[in-house]
Motif scaffolding. Structure first.
Motif, PDB file in Angstrom:
ATOM      1  N   VAL A   9     -63.516  25.724  52.075  1.00  0.00           N
ATOM      2  CA  VAL A   9     -63.470  26.487  50.820  1.00  0.00           C
ATOM      3  C   VAL A   9     -62.103  26.330  50.163  1.00  0.00           C
ATOM      4  O   VAL A   9     -61.993  26.166  48.945  1.00  0.00           O
ATOM      5  CB  VAL A   9     -63.789  27.976  51.071  1.00  0.00           C
ATOM      6  N   LEU A  10     -61.049  26.361  50.981  1.00  0.00           N
ATOM      7  CA  LEU A  10     -59.701  26.154  50.438  1.00  0.00           C
ATOM      8  C   LEU A  10     -59.557  24.746  49.857  1.00  0.00           C
ATOM      9  O   LEU A  10     -58.864  24.544  48.851  1.00  0.00           O
ATOM     10  CB  LEU A  10     -58.654  26.382  51.529  1.00  0.00           C
ATOM     11  N   THR A  11     -60.222  23.786  50.470  1.00  0.00           N
ATOM     12  CA  THR A  11     -60.217  22.417  49.939  1.00  0.00           C
ATOM     13  C   THR A  11     -60.926  22.362  48.589  1.00  0.00           C
ATOM     14  O   THR A  11     -60.476  21.677  47.660  1.00  0.00           O
ATOM     15  CB  THR A  11     -60.903  21.456  50.931  1.00  0.00           C
ATOM     16  N   ILE A  12     -62.047  23.083  48.481  1.00  0.00           N
ATOM     17  CA  ILE A  12     -62.769  23.159  47.206  1.00  0.00           C
ATOM     18  C   ILE A  12     -61.872  23.756  46.132  1.00  0.00           C
ATOM     19  O   ILE A  12     -61.825  23.267  44.994  1.00  0.00           O
ATOM     20  CB  ILE A  12     -64.054  23.998  47.364  1.00  0.00           C
ATOM     21  N   VAL A  13     -61.142  24.813  46.484  1.00  0.00           N
ATOM     22  CA  VAL A  13     -60.206  25.440  45.536  1.00  0.00           C
ATOM     23  C   VAL A  13     -59.173  24.417  45.064  1.00  0.00           C
ATOM     24  O   VAL A  13     -58.878  24.312  43.869  1.00  0.00           O
ATOM     25  CB  VAL A  13     -59.504  26.650  46.186  1.00  0.00           C
ATOM     26  N   GLY A  14     -58.639  23.630  46.001  1.00  0.00           N
ATOM     27  CA  GLY A  14     -57.629  22.627  45.655  1.00  0.00           C
ATOM     28  C   GLY A  14     -58.166  21.547  44.741  1.00  0.00           C
ATOM     29  O   GLY A  14     -57.545  21.204  43.724  1.00  0.00           O
TER      30      GLY A  14
END
Length: 220
Positions: A185-190
């Motif tokens: 999810v943090l990767t998606i945010v990035g």
């Protein structure tokens, strides 16, 4: 030039619908938290017998009163991942080994056993939520400083849209939420923020270069 903007009403409705459905799913169905966040025991097994499958393993373990048991293949058809909730029995692993040996013969090797207590799992869940919240907040502050407030509003909506819809899909399909998913999810945010910055930067550049062109055509 492709006229993307002539479809913007349809896609806005679609996005609003997806976000609404995702919020309803998250509110009433919730997420399927894994052992990382609920606490429990994880066992990784390797079988020497090709006839042993997920169904036979699940049927065998369901008779041991382990609570909610999850059994699935891990990597290939000979490797199995078993998960069950916290058990007060300190000898549960030994009992599982004995039960499997009695039922299937000595055909298993225990490759990994992990236990996560309820206190640790609660701390991991809280840390995961904090990580996503801080990442979103810092991204929004960055956009607010770098671009005009209109751009910031669009970035905020895009970020929340991507995260909420992703979690909605996980809720709909009852996919397990663990620490790896938090990282995803943090990767998606990035990636979402990266795309937003690249597009907004180009739009801002063209706004200065072609001041006589309307924003509707410019964004196309």
């Amino acid at each position: 030039m492709i006229s993307f903007n002539k479809y913007y009403n349809r896609f806005n409705i679609l996005s609003l619908l997806l976000v609404t459905v995702s919020l309803l799913l998250l509110t009433f169905k919730g997420l399927n938290f894994g052992i990382d966040f609920k606490g429990g025991t994880l066992i990784e097994l390797r079988s020497n017998d090709k006839k042993i499958n997920v169904s036979s393993l699940r049927d065998n373990l369901s008779q041991m009163n382990l609570g909610d048991v999850s059994v699935k293949n891990f990597g290939n058809e000979k490797d199995f991942l078993i998960k069950f909730e916290n058990n007060n029995n300190k000898n549960v692993i030994e009992e599982i080994k004995k039960n499997l040996d009695d039922s299937f013969g000595n055909n298993f090797s225990f490759r990994r056993v992990e236990n996560v207590g309820p206190k640790v799992s609660a701390e991991l869940l809280r840390s995961g939520i904090i990580a996503i919240s801080v990442a979103l907040a810092l991204m929004l502050i960055y956009i607010w400083i770098r671009f005009e407030w209109q751009f910031s509003l669009g970035a905020i909506m895009a970020l929340f849209h991507d995260v909420i819809v992703t979690l909605g899909v996980f809720s709909l399909l009852s996919l397990e939420i663990n620490l790896s998913i938090i990282a995803a999810v943090l990767t998606i945010v990035g990636y979402s923020m990266n795309d937003t910055v690249v597009i907004f930067d180009r739009v801002r550049e063209n706004l200065r270069k072609y001041s006589d062109i309307k924003i509707f055509e410019l964004t196309n």
